[in-house]
Design a protein around this motif. Structure first.
Motif, PDB file in Angstrom:
ATOM      1  N   ILE A  18       0.856  -1.184   0.000  1.00 41.51           N
ATOM      2  CA  ILE A  18       0.000   0.000   0.000  1.00 41.51           C
ATOM      3  C   ILE A  18       0.894   1.236   0.000  1.00 41.51           C
ATOM      4  O   ILE A  18       2.000   1.228   0.542  1.00 41.51           O
ATOM      5  CB  ILE A  18      -0.988   0.023   1.194  1.00 41.51           C
ATOM      6  N   MET A  19       0.400   2.254  -0.645  1.00 40.90           N
ATOM      7  CA  MET A  19       1.067   3.556  -0.660  1.00 40.90           C
ATOM      8  C   MET A  19       0.085   4.568  -0.095  1.00 40.90           C
ATOM      9  O   MET A  19      -1.088   4.580  -0.471  1.00 40.90           O
ATOM     10  CB  MET A  19       1.435   3.953  -2.087  1.00 40.90           C
ATOM     11  N   TRP A  20       0.553   5.373   0.836  1.00 43.05           N
ATOM     12  CA  TRP A  20      -0.257   6.428   1.448  1.00 43.05           C
ATOM     13  C   TRP A  20       0.575   7.696   1.369  1.00 43.05           C
ATOM     14  O   TRP A  20       1.725   7.701   1.787  1.00 43.05           O
ATOM     15  CB  TRP A  20      -0.551   6.059   2.897  1.00 43.05           C
ATOM     16  N   GLY A  21       0.024   8.738   0.794  1.00 42.53           N
ATOM     17  CA  GLY A  21       0.796   9.963   0.637  1.00 42.53           C
ATOM     18  C   GLY A  21      -0.053  11.200   0.797  1.00 42.53           C
ATOM     19  O   GLY A  21      -1.261  11.126   1.011  1.00 42.53           O
ATOM     20  N   SER A  22       0.598  12.341   0.678  1.00 46.96           N
ATOM     21  CA  SER A  22      -0.057  13.638   0.834  1.00 46.96           C
ATOM     22  C   SER A  22       0.097  14.465  -0.436  1.00 46.96           C
ATOM     23  O   SER A  22       1.097  14.362  -1.141  1.00 46.96           O
ATOM     24  CB  SER A  22       0.570  14.417   1.993  1.00 46.96           C
ATOM     25  N   TYR A  23      -0.910  15.297  -0.677  1.00 44.46           N
ATOM     26  CA  TYR A  23      -0.879  16.251  -1.779  1.00 44.46           C
ATOM     27  C   TYR A  23      -0.431  17.617  -1.283  1.00 44.46           C
ATOM     28  O   TYR A  23      -0.602  17.956  -0.110  1.00 44.46           O
ATOM     29  CB  TYR A  23      -2.279  16.412  -2.381  1.00 44.46           C
ATOM     30  N   CYS A  24       0.060  18.423  -2.222  1.00 42.44           N
ATOM     31  CA  CYS A  24       0.463  19.790  -1.922  1.00 42.44           C
ATOM     32  C   CYS A  24      -0.765  20.679  -1.722  1.00 42.44           C
ATOM     33  O   CYS A  24      -1.898  20.270  -2.010  1.00 42.44           O
ATOM     34  CB  CYS A  24       1.304  20.338  -3.075  1.00 42.44           C
ATOM     35  N   GLU A  25      -0.537  21.877  -1.255  1.00 46.23           N
ATOM     36  CA  GLU A  25      -1.595  22.893  -1.187  1.00 46.23           C
ATOM     37  C   GLU A  25      -1.988  23.268  -2.615  1.00 46.23           C
ATOM     38  O   GLU A  25      -1.160  23.194  -3.524  1.00 46.23           O
ATOM     39  CB  GLU A  25      -1.086  24.142  -0.455  1.00 46.23           C
TER      40      GLU A  25
ATOM     41  N   THR B 240      -6.553  15.577  -0.138  1.00 45.33           N
ATOM     42  CA  THR B 240      -5.389  15.872   0.702  1.00 45.33           C
ATOM     43  C   THR B 240      -4.451  14.677   0.784  1.00 45.33           C
ATOM     44  O   THR B 240      -3.264  14.843   1.063  1.00 45.33           O
ATOM     45  CB  THR B 240      -5.805  16.271   2.128  1.00 45.33           C
ATOM     46  N   LYS B 241      -4.974  13.476   0.547  1.00 49.01           N
ATOM     47  CA  LYS B 241      -4.186  12.251   0.642  1.00 49.01           C
ATOM     48  C   LYS B 241      -4.393  11.403  -0.613  1.00 49.01           C
ATOM     49  O   LYS B 241      -5.412  11.513  -1.287  1.00 49.01           O
ATOM     50  CB  LYS B 241      -4.605  11.413   1.866  1.00 49.01           C
ATOM     51  N   VAL B 242      -3.417  10.540  -0.884  1.00 52.60           N
ATOM     52  CA  VAL B 242      -3.514   9.578  -1.977  1.00 52.60           C
ATOM     53  C   VAL B 242      -3.279   8.193  -1.388  1.00 52.60           C
ATOM     54  O   VAL B 242      -2.465   8.020  -0.484  1.00 52.60           O
ATOM     55  CB  VAL B 242      -2.505   9.889  -3.111  1.00 52.60           C
ATOM     56  N   PHE B 243      -4.016   7.213  -1.912  1.00 53.07           N
ATOM     57  CA  PHE B 243      -3.907   5.832  -1.449  1.00 53.07           C
ATOM     58  C   PHE B 243      -3.792   4.937  -2.672  1.00 53.07           C
ATOM     59  O   PHE B 243      -4.533   5.110  -3.643  1.00 53.07           O
ATOM     60  CB  PHE B 243      -5.140   5.444  -0.632  1.00 53.07           C
ATOM     61  N   GLY B 244      -2.867   3.995  -2.642  1.00 52.20           N
ATOM     62  CA  GLY B 244      -2.718   3.063  -3.752  1.00 52.20           C
ATOM     63  C   GLY B 244      -2.384   1.675  -3.268  1.00 52.20           C
ATOM     64  O   GLY B 244      -1.857   1.495  -2.167  1.00 52.20           O
TER      65      GLY B 244
END
Length: 89
Positions: A5-12, A48-52
């Motif tokens: 799993i990948m969990w990340g954040s997006y920029c403003e 605000t977040k990305v999940f893969g």
């Protein structure tokens, strides 16, 4: 093959900042999906977040795919974490 799993954040201001890179990003994801390494990916509703979910021989492959993505290279994704995942059902 293992699943990750990948969990990340997006920029403003992601919706504006991603626009020039969006098509290249989507094209790359389509290739990953076609090859079978990408199971699914997407943003949270508030963007605000990305999940893969990926399926690969090892974590290094997943990290390479993420770091070669236009969203990572252009600071649309600002951080990410990868963990091996066990699919119970």
């Amino acid at each position: 093959m293992a699943k990750y799993i990948m969990w990340g954040s997006y920029c403003e201001d992601v919706l504006e900042k991603r626009a020039p890179h969006r098509q290249a990003h989507l094209d790359g994801l389509a290739k990953q999906k076609e090859s079978g390494v990408l199971i699914t990916i997407g943003p949270t509703k508030d963007v605000t977040k990305v999940f893969g979910i990926y399926e690969a021989d090892d974590e290094a492959i997943v990290r390479e795919l993420i770091e070669n993505d236009p969203y990572w290279q252009n600071n649309i994704w600002t951080e990410y974490f990868v963990k091996e995942w066990i699919q119970a059902f």
